[in-house]
Design a protein around this motif. Structure first.
Motif, PDB file in Angstrom:
ATOM      1  N   GLY A 288     -11.434  30.826  -6.309  1.00 33.92           N
ATOM      2  CA  GLY A 288     -11.095  30.126  -7.543  1.00 33.92           C
ATOM      3  C   GLY A 288     -10.893  28.648  -7.321  1.00 33.92           C
ATOM      4  N   ASP A 289      -9.793  28.119  -7.851  1.00 31.79           N
ATOM      5  CA  ASP A 289      -9.538  26.678  -7.842  1.00 31.79           C
ATOM      6  C   ASP A 289      -9.121  26.176  -6.463  1.00 31.79           C
ATOM      7  N   SER A 290      -9.747  25.075  -6.045  1.00 29.33           N
ATOM      8  CA  SER A 290      -9.306  24.356  -4.853  1.00 29.33           C
ATOM      9  C   SER A 290      -8.749  23.012  -5.299  1.00 29.33           C
ATOM     10  N   PHE A 291      -7.452  23.015  -5.620  1.00 27.41           N
ATOM     11  CA  PHE A 291      -6.728  21.780  -5.947  1.00 27.41           C
ATOM     12  C   PHE A 291      -6.104  21.302  -4.641  1.00 27.41           C
ATOM     13  N   ILE A 292      -6.912  20.585  -3.861  1.00 27.21           N
ATOM     14  CA  ILE A 292      -6.517  20.201  -2.511  1.00 27.21           C
ATOM     15  C   ILE A 292      -6.100  18.733  -2.497  1.00 27.21           C
ATOM     16  N   ALA A 293      -4.860  18.472  -2.129  1.00 29.35           N
ATOM     17  CA  ALA A 293      -4.331  17.109  -2.138  1.00 29.35           C
ATOM     18  C   ALA A 293      -3.846  16.660  -0.756  1.00 29.35           C
ATOM     19  N   ARG A 294      -3.815  17.582   0.226  1.00 29.35           N
ATOM     20  CA  ARG A 294      -3.337  17.244   1.569  1.00 29.35           C
ATOM     21  C   ARG A 294      -4.404  17.615   2.594  1.00 29.35           C
ATOM     22  N   ARG A 295      -4.275  17.049   3.792  1.00 30.17           N
ATOM     23  CA  ARG A 295      -5.187  17.414   4.871  1.00 30.17           C
ATOM     24  C   ARG A 295      -4.806  18.778   5.441  1.00 30.17           C
ATOM     25  N   LEU A 296      -5.829  19.541   5.790  1.00 31.58           N
ATOM     26  CA  LEU A 296      -5.614  20.836   6.427  1.00 31.58           C
ATOM     27  C   LEU A 296      -5.153  20.609   7.862  1.00 31.58           C
ATOM     28  N   PRO A 297      -3.964  21.092   8.228  1.00 31.72           N
ATOM     29  CA  PRO A 297      -3.494  20.889   9.605  1.00 31.72           C
ATOM     30  C   PRO A 297      -4.424  21.560  10.611  1.00 31.72           C
ATOM     31  N   GLU A 298      -4.567  20.950  11.756  1.00 35.20           N
ATOM     32  CA  GLU A 298      -5.377  21.534  12.804  1.00 35.20           C
ATOM     33  C   GLU A 298      -4.773  22.867  13.228  1.00 35.20           C
TER      34      GLU A 298
ATOM     35  N   THR B 275     -10.222  14.973  -8.230  1.00 36.43           N
ATOM     36  CA  THR B 275     -11.124  13.857  -7.999  1.00 36.43           C
ATOM     37  C   THR B 275     -10.851  13.340  -6.587  1.00 36.43           C
ATOM     38  N   ALA B 276     -11.908  12.994  -5.881  1.00 40.35           N
ATOM     39  CA  ALA B 276     -11.783  12.598  -4.476  1.00 40.35           C
ATOM     40  C   ALA B 276     -12.390  11.213  -4.295  1.00 40.35           C
ATOM     41  N   HIS B 277     -11.530  10.198  -4.234  1.00 44.91           N
ATOM     42  CA  HIS B 277     -12.016   8.822  -4.114  1.00 44.91           C
ATOM     43  C   HIS B 277     -10.864   7.918  -3.669  1.00 44.91           C
ATOM     44  N   LYS B 278     -11.203   6.671  -3.438  1.00 40.67           N
ATOM     45  CA  LYS B 278     -10.232   5.673  -2.962  1.00 40.67           C
ATOM     46  C   LYS B 278      -9.664   4.871  -4.130  1.00 40.67           C
ATOM     47  N   ARG B 279      -9.265   5.564  -5.164  1.00 39.21           N
ATOM     48  CA  ARG B 279      -8.680   4.962  -6.365  1.00 39.21           C
ATOM     49  C   ARG B 279      -9.637   3.979  -7.042  1.00 39.21           C
ATOM     50  N   GLU B 280     -10.942   4.336  -7.047  1.00 39.45           N
ATOM     51  CA  GLU B 280     -11.911   3.473  -7.703  1.00 39.45           C
ATOM     52  C   GLU B 280     -11.812   3.504  -9.219  1.00 39.45           C
ATOM     53  N   GLY B 281     -11.403   4.624  -9.775  1.00 45.22           N
ATOM     54  CA  GLY B 281     -11.421   4.768 -11.229  1.00 45.22           C
ATOM     55  C   GLY B 281     -10.130   4.317 -11.881  1.00 45.22           C
TER      56      GLY B 281
ATOM     57  N   GLY C 260      -5.509  16.470 -17.066  1.00 41.25           N
ATOM     58  CA  GLY C 260      -5.474  17.928 -17.099  1.00 41.25           C
ATOM     59  C   GLY C 260      -4.102  18.495 -16.798  1.00 41.25           C
ATOM     60  N   GLY C 261      -3.086  17.656 -16.718  1.00 39.04           N
ATOM     61  CA  GLY C 261      -1.714  18.087 -16.419  1.00 39.04           C
ATOM     62  C   GLY C 261      -1.106  17.192 -15.364  1.00 39.04           C
ATOM     63  N   THR C 262      -1.769  17.107 -14.230  1.00 43.31           N
ATOM     64  CA  THR C 262      -1.466  16.154 -13.172  1.00 43.31           C
ATOM     65  C   THR C 262      -2.714  15.315 -12.975  1.00 43.31           C
ATOM     66  N   TRP C 263      -2.565  13.994 -12.866  1.00 43.54           N
ATOM     67  CA  TRP C 263      -3.730  13.173 -12.565  1.00 43.54           C
ATOM     68  C   TRP C 263      -4.165  13.505 -11.141  1.00 43.54           C
ATOM     69  N   ALA C 264      -5.257  14.267 -11.039  1.00 40.33           N
ATOM     70  CA  ALA C 264      -5.663  14.870  -9.772  1.00 40.33           C
ATOM     71  C   ALA C 264      -6.474  13.874  -8.940  1.00 40.33           C
TER      72      ALA C 264
END
Length: 431
Positions: free
Chosen positions: A7-17, A42-48, A55-59
């Motif tokens: 389902g949803d991948s709302f990923i905001a942190r790095r996956l620990p090794e 959204t995955a970017h360097k704050r370009e937008g 959608g609830g949280t600015w992703a």
């Protein structure tokens, strides 16, 4: 052909090794030709620029999180959802650039409506697989647009819209008409029609109140009915019929938060109709997601509809940056930080998605096909750390708890779907 879907991948942190649990999931995914997930960030360097609504949280996350999804093994993505335009066109285009930079197969959003609705194709040793993406949950301004001979198109999502009709009693109708007469609640719309700015034919026996359609109930009972918009179904039909002539398998990914009443576990009526239509059009499976909880499974025309696969990764309380709109929404000053915002939204951990245990349990589904025939469907339960602090919640690991399988089994009964549980795995009866 083996297809694994999450389902949803709302990923905001790095996956620990060497993250505990990630190794087992990677091994499970590695056994399939196709590995699907819904990219709900959204995955970017704050370009937008941040949208005035989200959608609830600015992703927003650093693009390197996409590399972590790649590390899991995902090779097929939907990104049409209620967060695609959280950072408007700049965020969409920057995210698309990051996906393309990694040569990923993604569908559901793009620089025009044609691009957003276009099937995308994955080449595997066991066949070619098409993915088509759409969402029913979005702000109307997020719909992608077509270009003309003189004007550029508009970036956005592939929409799955619906029409709402409320069936009411004659007494209730009289009350609405009286209120409308006294308040002129729809005066702007009436004027727009007279001046040609609003289009749409008048419908017999339909009364517009507060922008909603009301008509007399044939049964004398009050109820609501939602139907998918024909224009959007036609576009899905075109995409699916193209894809099935160009691929061995056609997957349709649909994102929907709409529900039956207040029960997030039950899909909306229009969504069920749209999913079944996709199968009628020729799709091999419909992969639903959106409400952040698992919904039932239907075998329609001997092909699976997953009305929601719940969460795979869920880290909406780990977003590192939030716009002013978020803080203002919760009555906070602009000197606040995300932790302040999360505290207020959750009433310091007493309410919200973080307190719903169903949000933090889900399934990974594995489908095996032989030609056009589904041979098996397995459900592997996962847990995402319900009892962890919010900044550690959200990473999946295979679970030995059967609760989510029992929940899926119960939700699927209404569709006539049988699920058995053996050795911690759910098996959907397919024939």
């Amino acid at each position: 052909m083996k297809i694994v879907a999450t389902g949803d991948s709302f990923i905001a942190r790095r996956l620990p090794e060497d993250h505990k649990g990630a190794k087992e999931i990677k091994e499970l995914l590695s056994q399939s030709d196709v590995k699907f997930t819904n990219l709900e960030i959204t995955a970017h360097k704050r370009e937008g620029y941040p949208a005035p609504f989200s959608g609830g949280t600015w992703a927003l996350a650093d693009p390197v999180v996409i590399d972590d999804l790649l590390d899991y093994g995902f090779n097929l993505y939907n990104w049409a959802n209620n967060h695609t335009m959280d950072y408007l066109y700049g965020g969409l285009l920057a995210t698309e650039c990051e996906l393309d930079k990694r040569n990923l197969i993604h569908a559901g959003a793009g620089q025009t409506l044609s691009a957003a609705s276009k099937p995308k194709f994955l080449e595997t040793n066991n066949g070619r697989v098409a993915i088509i993406g759409a969402t029913s949950t979005f702000h109307e301004s997020w719909i992608a647009g077509e270009r003309t001979a003189f004007i550029e198109g508009r970036p956005g999502v592939n929409p799955l819209r619906f029409e709402e009709i409320y069936y009411i009693t004659s007494g209730e109708m009289e009350v609405l008409k009286e209120i409308s007469k006294k308040t002129h609640i729809d005066a702007n719309e009436e004027l727009n029609k007279l001046e040609g700015f609003s289009v749409g034919a008048e419908e017999d026996h339909v009364f517009i109140f507060a922008g909603k359609k009301f008509t007399l109930s044939p049964s004398g009972k009050t109820f609501q009915k939602r139907i998918p918009l024909k224009e959007d179904l036609d576009r899905l039909y075109q995409s699916i019929t193209e894809a099935k002539r160009q691929a061995d398998y056609v997957l349709v990914s649909l994102h929907s938060h709409e529900m039956e009443g207040l029960n997030k576990s039950l899909p909306a009526d229009f969504f069920e109709e749209a999913c079944r239509s996709c199968i009628d059009f020729g799709a091999h499976a419909v992969l639903g997601h959106g409400p952040h909880v698992v919904r039932g499974i239907e075998l329609y025309q001997e092909r699976p509809i997953f009305y929601s696969l719940g969460n795979f990764i869920f880290q909406n309380d780990s977003v590192e940056y939030l716009p002013a709109d978020y803080y203002q929404k919760y009555g906070l000053g602009l000197d606040s930080n995300p932790a302040d915002g999360f505290d207020v939204r959750s009433d310091h951990g007493r309410k919200g998605l973080g307190m719903n245990p169903h949000v933090w349990e889900s399934v990974i589904t594995e489908m095996e096909w032989s030609g056009d025939q589904i041979q098996s469907i397995k459900l592997y339960p996962i847990e995402l750390g319900f009892h962890e602090p919010r900044y550690r919640k959200g990473w999946p690991k295979l679970s030995k708890d059967h609760n989510v399988l029992l929940h899926s089994k119960e939700l699927s009964k209404s569709y006539g779907t049988e699920i058995t549980i053996e050795n911690g795995v759910g098996y959907v009866k397919v024939n």
